[in-house]
Design a protein around this motif. Sequence first.
Motif, mmCIF file in Angstrom:
data_model
loop_
_atom_site.group_PDB
_atom_site.id
_atom_site.type_symbol
_atom_site.label_atom_id
_atom_site.label_comp_id
_atom_site.label_asym_id
_atom_site.label_seq_id
_atom_site.Cartn_x
_atom_site.Cartn_y
_atom_site.Cartn_z
ATOM 1 N N THR A 1 15.582 46.723 -8.185
ATOM 2 C CA THR A 1 14.463 45.914 -7.673
ATOM 3 C C THR A 1 14.054 46.334 -6.268
ATOM 4 O OG1 THR A 1 15.845 44.168 -6.698
ATOM 5 C CG2 THR A 1 15.265 43.951 -9.035
ATOM 6 N N LYS A 2 14.862 47.138 -5.610
ATOM 7 C CA LYS A 2 14.528 47.598 -4.262
ATOM 8 C C LYS A 2 13.484 48.711 -4.344
ATOM 9 C CE LYS A 2 17.558 44.969 -2.163
ATOM 10 N NZ LYS A 2 17.130 43.864 -1.271
ATOM 11 N N LEU A 3 12.470 48.616 -3.523
ATOM 12 C CA LEU A 3 11.411 49.624 -3.495
ATOM 13 C C LEU A 3 11.977 51.008 -3.215
ATOM 14 C CD1 LEU A 3 8.413 50.424 -3.511
ATOM 15 C CD2 LEU A 3 8.333 49.828 -1.070
ATOM 16 N N GLU A 4 12.961 51.074 -2.337
ATOM 17 C CA GLU A 4 13.539 52.372 -1.976
ATOM 18 C C GLU A 4 14.208 53.030 -3.184
ATOM 19 O OE1 GLU A 4 14.192 55.049 1.476
ATOM 20 O OE2 GLU A 4 12.893 53.341 1.010
ATOM 21 N N THR A 5 14.886 52.225 -3.992
ATOM 22 C CA THR A 5 15.515 52.764 -5.204
ATOM 23 C C THR A 5 14.458 53.286 -6.162
ATOM 24 O OG1 THR A 5 17.346 51.191 -5.000
ATOM 25 C CG2 THR A 5 17.040 52.230 -7.143
#
Length: 603
Positions: free
Chosen positions: A360-364
């Motif tokens: 759910t993290k944008l970076e991931t």
Amino acid sequence: MKKTICIALFLVMILSSCNKVTDEVSRTVSSDTRLSQSDNSSVQTSEQSENSIIIGSGDTSNSTSANSSEYSEVVSSSAQPSTTSQNTVSTSSAASSGGFDWGNAGGTKLIMLSPSHGSMTDTLKPLFDWSSYSADSYNLILEIKTSGGYQLVEKKTGLSGTEYKPTKDLTAGALYRWRIEAIKDGKTNQNDGTRKDGDLFMAKTDYKNHPANKGMNFTFNGAVSEQVLRNYLSRSVTMSLLSVPSANYENDVRMVFNTGAKYISRATIPWEAETNYDETISRYKEKIDYFHSIDPEIVFEACIFETVFRSCEQVPIPAWVFEAFDQPVVKRNFSYEKMLFTSRKYENHWGDGASVPDITKLETQMYFYYRGCRYIDAGFEGIHWGQVMLMGEQDTGHQSYHKLLTMIREYAATHARRKFVFNNAHTHGMLGPDNVLLFDFHAFPMRNRTKPGSVAHAPSEGNPQETILEKNYLDAIYGKSLGGKTYSGWTCSSLPYFVEVDNFSGIMAGQENKPNIDFWPWGMDEISWFVNQPDSYRAQWIDYAYGWLRTNDPVGYFCVTGSRPAYVIDEGRITWYYANSKDYGSGYWGDEEAIRNTWIKYK
């Protein structure tokens, strides 16, 4: 000679690409970083142990492992088959029929250059090439492999030079053996060495007429039909030849074409992801392009596992990734910290600086998108996404995965070779917010079990450690692959899938050769159990597993094993299993023909 030099340079590039994986093979993870039982997740995943294999409790994929023990051994990078160098030939007087001291005659050895042992030719009229030698003339003996052994095809005598090209085409896909005899003063020196009968090679294959695949459709563009998908799954093999080739990479190439493999699962297994993508992708592309020059239908699969390492911070984020996510373009590298769960759950789960990322993290999402696109650029047409439920614990309605996979598919539509990429993961199935199946097919461990009534014993030729497949055993996928509407537009009551002979932790310490242990057939992970069985039973079991699926759950297919790490009881260590024919080296297991024969049988 030029061809030989090119082959040598190609092999150097191949071996250098393995360094990253070799580093991971020597990595261990302390037991205090594992999940506890209360986490209801795997203690160790099959993906993690692909490159960091231990002895002890291990993967139950999506289930809870009952025990946990210290890692006590890792795979050695030297654990590869021993193959005799193609350039090693005995030149002692004992090796010469006339007793002449050839070693002193010219100061050189009689070296067979090409076709090299275990290779496949790139033409049906290959150039036979050997080193210059102190001889009056040479004889070339060429034989073809038949069901009864080797049969003479041609014996060319009185050759004055060190090259010969046949006047007639060799038989496409046939296996051959060749050797050279040097004649001097009426005495003969044979190229006997440790392969006294000669070097083995395969003539260039005719992929359209391979006996395992003739008449099958492997055509897709932009989407894949259900039948074409099934055809690919029916010819799938787990073979990490781009990451961990055997000691003779050319032999791995030959095995792919000899068996008729079409879907190369886990062709590269970057548990710790690459950092120098320009260099790595270029190497991948060169190798994949070579395969496609011979058979353009083969699909290679890359893996994006449930891992993130601090080394990701060495990778700059290109402008096109920011733009794809509607983010301001800034000059920075990927951030390890920004990919972790807010709660810090699974931080250092795989070791110091090695965690499970939160999808759910944008970076991931940006990191995975970048990697997926680069793999597509290299020519990969399949991506295995690992344990998606672990990374997606916070992904309500699978919205983040839906977004990421949609973007990957959009990139594939304009950049992939055939405008499509096969997405799969270890799951029984997931629906996106649009009620469409997230993946193009499902993948899962085999989950074979010991036969009821079995008693503890070591495996032997007359008494193998038998296992069976069974519906509703533990979390097995049989009969449970979720159906629905696919990205390609067709619907199904159960999405096609394949099962693999999985690896997770080698053996369960102190329990080897014992039956009736859940997830651990005979006290070993699936691949270790398989490797420790006698040759005849492995061949029988390949046929059994393939046939069982055709009868009991026809949407399922057996992804056979071409290479995988396994614990070998007799050696007391974990090494790499390679299915290649034993004709090509002492470190191969010899299951290649069983794979080929099974595929021919189940057309």
